[in-house]
Write a protein that holds these residues in place. Structure first.
Motif, mmCIF file in Angstrom:
data_model
loop_
_atom_site.group_PDB
_atom_site.id
_atom_site.type_symbol
_atom_site.label_atom_id
_atom_site.label_comp_id
_atom_site.label_asym_id
_atom_site.label_seq_id
_atom_site.Cartn_x
_atom_site.Cartn_y
_atom_site.Cartn_z
ATOM 1 N N PRO A 14 -1.068 63.316 -12.107
ATOM 2 C CA PRO A 14 -2.104 62.799 -12.192
ATOM 3 C C PRO A 14 -3.022 64.088 -12.267
ATOM 4 O O PRO A 14 -3.061 63.994 -11.038
ATOM 5 C CB PRO A 14 -2.722 61.753 -12.712
ATOM 6 N N TYR A 128 -8.570 57.011 -18.433
ATOM 7 C CA TYR A 128 -7.359 57.647 -17.165
ATOM 8 C C TYR A 128 -6.775 56.370 -17.387
ATOM 9 O O TYR A 128 -6.810 54.936 -17.587
ATOM 10 C CB TYR A 128 -8.753 56.994 -15.805
ATOM 11 N N GLN A 129 -5.377 56.286 -17.768
ATOM 12 C CA GLN A 129 -4.283 55.448 -17.587
ATOM 13 C C GLN A 129 -3.192 55.739 -16.769
ATOM 14 O O GLN A 129 -3.128 56.643 -16.238
ATOM 15 C CB GLN A 129 -3.958 55.859 -19.371
ATOM 16 N N MET A 130 -2.942 54.349 -16.390
ATOM 17 C CA MET A 130 -0.469 54.322 -14.972
ATOM 18 C C MET A 130 -0.096 53.255 -16.285
ATOM 19 O O MET A 130 -1.159 52.225 -16.587
ATOM 20 C CB MET A 130 -0.877 54.032 -14.193
ATOM 21 N N THR A 146 -10.321 52.403 -13.287
ATOM 22 C CA THR A 146 -9.762 52.623 -15.006
ATOM 23 C C THR A 146 -11.153 51.865 -15.860
ATOM 24 O O THR A 146 -11.631 53.215 -16.789
ATOM 25 C CB THR A 146 -9.079 51.784 -15.339
ATOM 26 N N SER A 230 1.389 59.864 -17.132
ATOM 27 C CA SER A 230 0.840 58.353 -17.163
ATOM 28 C C SER A 230 1.997 57.447 -17.005
ATOM 29 O O SER A 230 2.032 55.951 -16.374
ATOM 30 C CB SER A 230 -0.878 57.405 -17.245
#
Length: 283
Positions: A14, A128-130, A146, A230
């Motif tokens: 990221p 934002y993400q995971m 997040t 991600s």
């Protein structure tokens, strides 16, 4: 008709970089043709260095808008976007910084107003993400980040922008198909995307009497740096092939929705969530 592109397995750290992706996403660099639909407008777009944000920046510039490009730290990607805006004959403004920092939103808005001469369109697109197989794997810090980046920053940006927005201005949030059909591996992200759609619907009702329109766009799977940065690489392979159209979208295919919502042609569109999902229904 866009020919499906096979996406191979790949992984980046990221926040990801567009130029390192295989294939490199199509943001409309060679294809988008403007027709003056946003002539004279000033736009602030978050996450505008790459992916959907870059595609929107290119389209807005070719439609006649000056563009402030807010981004985290991907300088090479952001500079490439700025060059494309300027090639279209419009002014660009590079605004690096972490949207999770509470004070940044006001700074981004003020610099846009000071250096571009106003603000007519606010596009809250950065995210934002995971991916995680279990909510137990999500740390408190990741949950908070997040929400801070995806919806907290939008709240702060809107508050900072409101004193500068005139009748006819537009606010656009980037929601997601996950707002309606959440992917369980993206629980924090999906929750923020539902919040964005809800927040936009609330704002549309509040700001309608001022002539300010508020809408959100709900993309389906789109080939952007967020994906290889991600998801595990084996999940990236064939990304988007499970949609009814059989492929992921290219960022260029999202830009027309953002152009419409920013334009005077959408003068009676407010409170909407526009689905661009490759056939996955949002009802």
């Amino acid at each position: 008709m866009t020919t499906p592109v096979q996406i191979p397995a790949q992984r980046q750290e990221p926040p990801g970089h567009q130029g390192w992706m295989e294939p490199v996403p199509d943001c409309g660099e060679e294809t988008y043709r403007g027709s003056g639909r946003l002539a004279g407008k000033k736009a602030l777009i978050t996450g505008a260095d790459s992916g959907i944000g870059r595609a929107v920046a290119i389209a807005y510039a070719r439609e006649g808008a000056d563009v402030a490009i807010a981004y985290l730290n991907e300088d090479a990607d952001a500079e490439a976007t700025a060059a494309l805006v300027e090639e279209a004959g419009q002014r660009s403004l590079l605004l690096p910084g972490d949207l999770a920092e509470p004070g940044l939103a006001a700074e981004l808005v003020q610099r846009t107003v000071d250096e571009l001469g106003g603000l007519d369109v606010l596009v809250c697109n950065a995210a934002y993400q995971m991916a995680h197989e279990s909510i137990a794997e999500v740390s408190d810090e990741e949950w908070d980040r997040t929400f801070d980046v995806n919806i907290g920053a939008m709240f702060r940006l809107v508050k900072a922008a409101l004193p500068h927005l005139r009748e006819g201005s537009a606010i656009i949030g980037s929601s997601s198909v996950n707002s309606d059909a959440p992917n369980p591996t993206l629980a924090p992200y999906a929750a923020t995307k539902a919040a964005i759609a809800n927040f936009c619907a609330s704002l549309a009702q509040e700001l309608g009497p001022r002539g300010i329109r508020v809408n959100s766009v709900a993309p389906g799977p789109v080939w952007t740096p967020l994906i290889p940065s991600s998801f595990p690489e084996e999940k990236v392979e064939g990304f988007g092939s499970d949609t009814p159209l059989g492929r992921a979208a290219q960022p260029a295919e999202l830009a027309p929705a953002y152009v419409l919502l920013a334009s005077d042609e959408a003068s009676y569109m407010s409170g909407a969530r526009v689905a661009v999902t490759g056939g996955r229904p949002i009802l």
